[in-house]
Design an enzyme around this catalytic site. Structure first.
Site, PDB file in Angstrom:
ATOM      1  N   TYR A 177      -0.773   0.219  10.686  1.00 57.17           N
ATOM      2  CA  TYR A 177      -1.108  -0.334   9.452  1.00 57.17           C
ATOM      3  C   TYR A 177      -0.005  -0.156   8.623  1.00 57.17           C
ATOM      4  O   TYR A 177       0.453  -1.350   7.848  1.00 57.17           O
ATOM      5  CB  TYR A 177      -2.164   0.334   9.019  1.00 57.17           C
ATOM      6  N   THR A 211       0.796  -1.388  -0.039  1.00 57.76           N
ATOM      7  CA  THR A 211      -0.080  -0.133  -0.033  1.00 57.76           C
ATOM      8  C   THR A 211       0.821   1.339  -0.119  1.00 57.76           C
ATOM      9  O   THR A 211       1.956   1.331   0.473  1.00 57.76           O
ATOM     10  CB  THR A 211      -0.977   0.085   1.156  1.00 57.76           C
ATOM     11  N   LYS A 227       2.503  -3.522   7.092  1.00 57.17           N
ATOM     12  CA  LYS A 227       2.538  -3.723   5.555  1.00 57.17           C
ATOM     13  C   LYS A 227       3.817  -3.615   5.078  1.00 57.17           C
ATOM     14  O   LYS A 227       4.230  -4.254   4.077  1.00 57.17           O
ATOM     15  CB  LYS A 227       1.567  -2.592   4.999  1.00 57.17           C
ATOM     16  N   GLU A 263       0.244   3.607   1.884  1.00 52.01           N
ATOM     17  CA  GLU A 263       0.659   3.988   3.377  1.00 52.01           C
ATOM     18  C   GLU A 263       1.756   3.858   3.869  1.00 52.01           C
ATOM     19  O   GLU A 263       2.314   4.340   4.642  1.00 52.01           O
ATOM     20  CB  GLU A 263      -0.504   3.341   4.107  1.00 52.01           C
TER      21      GLU A 263
HETATM   22  P1  NAP Z   1     -11.283  -4.673   2.741  1.00 52.53           P
HETATM   23  O1  NAP Z   1     -12.570  -4.466   1.928  1.00 52.53           O
HETATM   24  O2  NAP Z   1     -11.303  -4.181   4.207  1.00 52.53           O
HETATM   25  O3  NAP Z   1     -11.231  -6.496   2.703  1.00 52.53           O
HETATM   26  C1  NAP Z   1     -10.152  -7.163   3.475  1.00 52.53           C
HETATM   27  C2  NAP Z   1     -10.826  -8.642   3.766  1.00 52.53           C
HETATM   28  O4  NAP Z   1      -9.899  -9.297   4.634  1.00 52.53           O
HETATM   29  C3  NAP Z   1     -12.331  -8.605   4.320  1.00 52.53           C
HETATM   30  O5  NAP Z   1     -12.820  -9.680   3.670  1.00 52.53           O
HETATM   31  C4  NAP Z   1     -11.909  -9.437   5.851  1.00 52.53           C
HETATM   32  O6  NAP Z   1     -12.868 -10.425   6.129  1.00 52.53           O
HETATM   33  C5  NAP Z   1     -10.591 -10.221   5.502  1.00 52.53           C
HETATM   34  N1  NAP Z   1      -9.628 -10.325   6.794  1.00 52.53           N
HETATM   35  C6  NAP Z   1      -9.662  -9.540   7.697  1.00 52.53           C
HETATM   36  N2  NAP Z   1      -9.049 -10.278   8.679  1.00 52.53           N
HETATM   37  C7  NAP Z   1      -8.845 -11.410   8.264  1.00 52.53           C
HETATM   38  C8  NAP Z   1      -8.196 -12.719   8.961  1.00 52.53           C
HETATM   39  N3  NAP Z   1      -7.608 -12.535   9.955  1.00 52.53           N
HETATM   40  N4  NAP Z   1      -8.225 -13.769   8.142  1.00 52.53           N
HETATM   41  C9  NAP Z   1      -8.732 -14.010   7.004  1.00 52.53           C
HETATM   42  N5  NAP Z   1      -9.434 -12.684   6.395  1.00 52.53           N
HETATM   43  C10 NAP Z   1      -9.453 -11.616   7.093  1.00 52.53           C
HETATM   44  O7  NAP Z   1     -10.024  -4.473   1.923  1.00 52.53           O
HETATM   45  P2  NAP Z   1     -10.000  -3.955   0.432  1.00 52.53           P
HETATM   46  O8  NAP Z   1     -10.129  -2.581   0.275  1.00 52.53           O
HETATM   47  O9  NAP Z   1     -10.400  -5.103  -0.338  1.00 52.53           O
HETATM   48  O10 NAP Z   1      -8.470  -4.190   0.399  1.00 52.53           O
HETATM   49  C11 NAP Z   1      -7.766  -5.389  -0.053  1.00 52.53           C
HETATM   50  C12 NAP Z   1      -6.106  -5.486   0.429  1.00 52.53           C
HETATM   51  O11 NAP Z   1      -5.412  -4.536  -0.226  1.00 52.53           O
HETATM   52  C13 NAP Z   1      -5.993  -5.133   1.859  1.00 52.53           C
HETATM   53  O12 NAP Z   1      -4.751  -6.038   2.058  1.00 52.53           O
HETATM   54  C14 NAP Z   1      -5.405  -3.733   2.134  1.00 52.53           C
HETATM   55  O13 NAP Z   1      -4.875  -3.557   3.217  1.00 52.53           O
HETATM   56  C15 NAP Z   1      -5.005  -3.770   0.785  1.00 52.53           C
HETATM   57  N6  NAP Z   1      -5.018  -2.078   0.130  1.00 52.53           N
HETATM   58  C16 NAP Z   1      -6.112  -1.808  -0.087  1.00 52.53           C
HETATM   59  C17 NAP Z   1      -6.128  -0.180  -0.814  1.00 52.53           C
HETATM   60  C18 NAP Z   1      -7.359   0.097  -0.790  1.00 52.53           C
HETATM   61  O14 NAP Z   1      -7.283   1.441  -1.127  1.00 52.53           O
HETATM   62  N7  NAP Z   1      -8.651  -0.449  -1.107  1.00 52.53           N
HETATM   63  C19 NAP Z   1      -5.035   0.246  -1.012  1.00 52.53           C
HETATM   64  C20 NAP Z   1      -3.734  -0.365  -0.947  1.00 52.53           C
HETATM   65  C21 NAP Z   1      -3.886  -1.577  -0.008  1.00 52.53           C
HETATM   66  P3  NAP Z   1     -14.304  -9.876   6.735  1.00 52.53           P
HETATM   67  O15 NAP Z   1     -15.163  -9.546   5.328  1.00 52.53           O
HETATM   68  O16 NAP Z   1     -14.828 -11.044   7.228  1.00 52.53           O
HETATM   69  O17 NAP Z   1     -14.321  -8.565   7.354  1.00 52.53           O
HETATM   70  O1  F7E Z   2      -9.031   7.914   4.734  1.00 50.93           O
HETATM   71  C1  F7E Z   2      -9.329  11.565   5.766  1.00 50.93           C
HETATM   72  C2  F7E Z   2      -8.352  10.615   6.718  1.00 50.93           C
HETATM   73  O2  F7E Z   2      -9.910   5.901   5.850  1.00 50.93           O
HETATM   74  C3  F7E Z   2      -8.558   8.732   3.677  1.00 50.93           C
HETATM   75  C4  F7E Z   2      -7.230   2.016   2.982  1.00 50.93           C
HETATM   76  O3  F7E Z   2      -7.962   1.181   1.890  1.00 50.93           O
HETATM   77  O4  F7E Z   2      -6.080   3.489   1.549  1.00 50.93           O
HETATM   78  C5  F7E Z   2      -7.003   3.273   2.671  1.00 50.93           C
HETATM   79  O5  F7E Z   2      -6.720   4.140   3.747  1.00 50.93           O
HETATM   80  C6  F7E Z   2      -8.368  10.322   4.124  1.00 50.93           C
HETATM   81  C7  F7E Z   2      -7.280  10.076   5.328  1.00 50.93           C
HETATM   82  O6  F7E Z   2      -8.435   5.761   3.623  1.00 50.93           O
HETATM   83  C8  F7E Z   2     -12.774  11.318   7.563  1.00 50.93           C
HETATM   84  O7  F7E Z   2      -7.780  11.226   7.556  1.00 50.93           O
HETATM   85  C9  F7E Z   2     -11.345  12.682   6.613  1.00 50.93           C
HETATM   86  O8  F7E Z   2      -6.433  11.203   5.313  1.00 50.93           O
HETATM   87  O9  F7E Z   2     -10.661   6.798   3.622  1.00 50.93           O
HETATM   88  P1  F7E Z   2      -9.573   6.691   4.399  1.00 50.93           P
HETATM   89  P2  F7E Z   2      -7.080   5.663   3.896  1.00 50.93           P
HETATM   90  O10 F7E Z   2      -6.530   5.938   5.414  1.00 50.93           O
HETATM   91  O11 F7E Z   2      -6.102   6.527   2.862  1.00 50.93           O
HETATM   92  C10 F7E Z   2      -4.657   2.902   1.918  1.00 50.93           C
HETATM   93  C11 F7E Z   2      -4.055   3.083   0.445  1.00 50.93           C
HETATM   94  C12 F7E Z   2      -4.929   1.728   2.471  1.00 50.93           C
HETATM   95  O12 F7E Z   2      -3.946   0.921   2.009  1.00 50.93           O
HETATM   96  C13 F7E Z   2      -6.127   1.387   3.457  1.00 50.93           C
HETATM   97  O13 F7E Z   2      -5.958  -0.155   3.572  1.00 50.93           O
HETATM   98  O14 F7E Z   2      -9.496  10.862   4.623  1.00 50.93           O
HETATM   99  N1  F7E Z   2     -10.575  11.785   6.422  1.00 50.93           N
HETATM  100  N2  F7E Z   2     -12.521  12.816   7.206  1.00 50.93           N
HETATM  101  C14 F7E Z   2     -11.481  10.651   6.946  1.00 50.93           C
HETATM  102  N3  F7E Z   2     -11.341   9.287   6.623  1.00 50.93           N
HETATM  103  C15 F7E Z   2     -12.287   8.747   7.332  1.00 50.93           C
HETATM  104  N4  F7E Z   2     -12.209   7.165   7.190  1.00 50.93           N
HETATM  105  N5  F7E Z   2     -13.481   9.185   7.911  1.00 50.93           N
HETATM  106  C16 F7E Z   2     -13.728  10.391   7.971  1.00 50.93           C
HETATM  107  O15 F7E Z   2     -14.722  10.694   8.489  1.00 50.93           O
END
Ligand code: NAP
Ligand code: F7E
Length: 360
Positions: A167, A143, A171, A145
């Site tokens: 987090y 990620t 990662k 992050e």
């Molecule tokens: P998500 O919607 O939160 O999905 C994560 C999945 O992981 C959920 O289905 C959850 O299960 C499962 N999980 C959590 N803990 C587990 C465990 N102990 N054993 C087995 N399964 C488990 O996340 P996503 O947005 O699809 O992201 C997919 C991956 O990409 C993650 O690794 C995330 O960190 C990474 N990532 C995401 C983004 C983004 O912007 N979306 C960007 C960069 C990296 P439940 O359904 O039971 O909750």
């Molecule tokens: O926050 C700001 C908050 O929670 C984005 C995950 O998929 O992307 C995701 O992480 C921004 C942050 O995503 C609220 O402070 C303002 O700066 O949607 P977010 P994230 O933290 O960027 C990365 C790439 C991953 O890998 C992660 O798994 O939005 N923000 N107001 C807020 N954020 C939340 N959640 N809620 C608010 O009310």
């Protein structure tokens, strides 16, 4: 929600081996669903790992119309014996590790759990591959992050990491152990440095979906206002359907590697909110400053969006914008869905769901 059929023992290796097999951890999450669809379209048999909960909810697979085409197996990443047995039995051609505690806000409250699932468990998977299925091609969901307090904008595969949350730190471990198993044990292991990607299947805690879902509820009279944190935070937001294509492409290269996947453009939370309000046909005016700033309904003067410091992060990341030149060159990857189209799709999907009273 329909009943979920879970296969305790997948027969992937017992049946015909003509169909290639992909195992996806976290298949019930946003990316898991889009990736499963992509893999099915590519002709794979898809086995999805899930953790047992009192009510497993496959709504995302249902929304994409693939619920009956994905075999679900119990695979909690924290149970190493289960990880070993499952990989030893299935010996998948491809293994995508998408499971994670993926919410950055929660990582500050649950740092040890987050470290185990997002960091240490990656090692469980790699060890199982090394022992039982060294031909398996592995993808690790890394990620942006990990860049955190980045010293360079935009970030590339060579930008140093400076994570700003438990987090991001976990990662970084998952990433480096993937690289290490590639270099030390010759595994085909890739790490995707993916920037934020969203969709109508995004979890409800993330800011984009929180906004589109909240506005839909406000329009339908189910909620008075939306509380947000830092409106100036900026992200490079793409569409999840585009990003899973890059994951698959990494596994099709002759060798594993590391790739940045991003759009190359960043926007603020305020920009996202403005477009979402526009797509929702809600006219507003703003008043106040900083934490006292409020967004009012232009017609009634009613507050629609207010700031709640509870949603501020203990430490924020700076300007995260990715440079995907390498992915474009080696994978032929391009994002196809732009920022305004992404916002509009999310607004439309949430409004339709809320009007139809569908839980998602
Ligand atoms: P998500 O919607 O939160 O999905 C994560 C999945 O992981 C959920 O289905 C959850 O299960 C499962 N999980 C959590 N803990 C587990 C465990 N102990 N054993 C087995 N399964 C488990 O996340 P996503 O947005 O699809 O992201 C997919 C991956 O990409 C993650 O690794 C995330 O960190 C990474 N990532 C995401 C983004 C983004 O912007 N979306 C960007 C960069 C990296 P439940 O359904 O039971 O909750
Ligand atoms: O926050 C700001 C908050 O929670 C984005 C995950 O998929 O992307 C995701 O992480 C921004 C942050 O995503 C609220 O402070 C303002 O700066 O949607 P977010 P994230 O933290 O960027 C990365 C790439 C991953 O890998 C992660 O798994 O939005 N923000 N107001 C807020 N954020 C939340 N959640 N809620 C608010 O009310």
């Amino acid at each position: 929600m329909t009943a979920v059929r879970i296969s305790p023992r997948s027969s992937a290796r017992q049946g015909s081996k003509s169909l290639r097999t992909a195992l996806v951890t976290g298949v019930l999450g946003q990316d898991g669903a889009y990736l499963a669809k992509t893999l099915l379209d590519e002709g794979y048999r898809v086995i999805g790992g899930i953790r047992r909960t009192s009510s497993v909810n496959p709504w995302r697979l249902e929304e994409l119309g693939i619920r009956d085409h994905v075999d679900l197996v119990p695979l909690d990443l924290l149970e190493q014996s289960n990880v070993q047995r499952t990989i030893g039995r299935i010996r998948p051609d491809l293994l995508f590790n998408l499971a994670a505690q993926s919410f950055v806000g929660t990582a500050f409250e649950e740092p040890v759990y987050t470290t185990m699932v997002d960091g240490v468990a990656v090692l469980y998977l790699l060890e199982a591959i090394r022992s039982h299925a060294p031909e398996t091609r592995f993808y690790q969901a890394s990620t942006s992050e990990m860049f955190g307090k980045a010293v360079v904008v935009p970030q590339t595969e060579d930008t140093p990491f400076h994570p700003r949350s438990p987090y991001g730190v976990a990662k970084v471990y998952g990433h480096w152990i993937t690289v290490n198993y590639r270099e030390a044990h010759g595994l085909h292991a890739s790490s995707g440095l993916l920037f934020n990607h969203e969709s109508p299947l995004r979890g409800i805690d993330f800011v984009t979906r929180k906004i589109t879902h909240g506005l839909a509820r406000i329009r339908c009279g189910l909620q008075d206002r939306l509380e947000l944190g830092n409106l100036e935070a900026r992200r490079d937001w793409g569409h999840a359907a585009d990003y899973v294509r890059a994951m698959y492409a990494m596994t099709q290269r002759p060798a594993g590697s590391t790739y940045v996947v991003a759009t190359g453009a960043d926007h603020s939370v305020r920009d996202f909110l403005a477009l979402a309000l526009q797509a929702s046909d809600i006219e507003v005016r703003w008043e106040g400053e900083g934490r006292d700033e409020r967004c009012l309904d232009a017609a009634t003067g009613r507050p629609l969006v207010t700031i709640n410091p509870r949603f501020y992060r203990p430490a924020e990341v700076d300007r995260l914008v990715g440079d995907s030149s390498r992915a474009k060159r080696d994978l032929g990857w391009q994002p196809t869905i732009g920022f305004p189209a992404l916002v509009e799709e999310m607004v439309r999907a949430d409004y339709d769901r809320v009007r139809r009273s569908v839980d998602a």
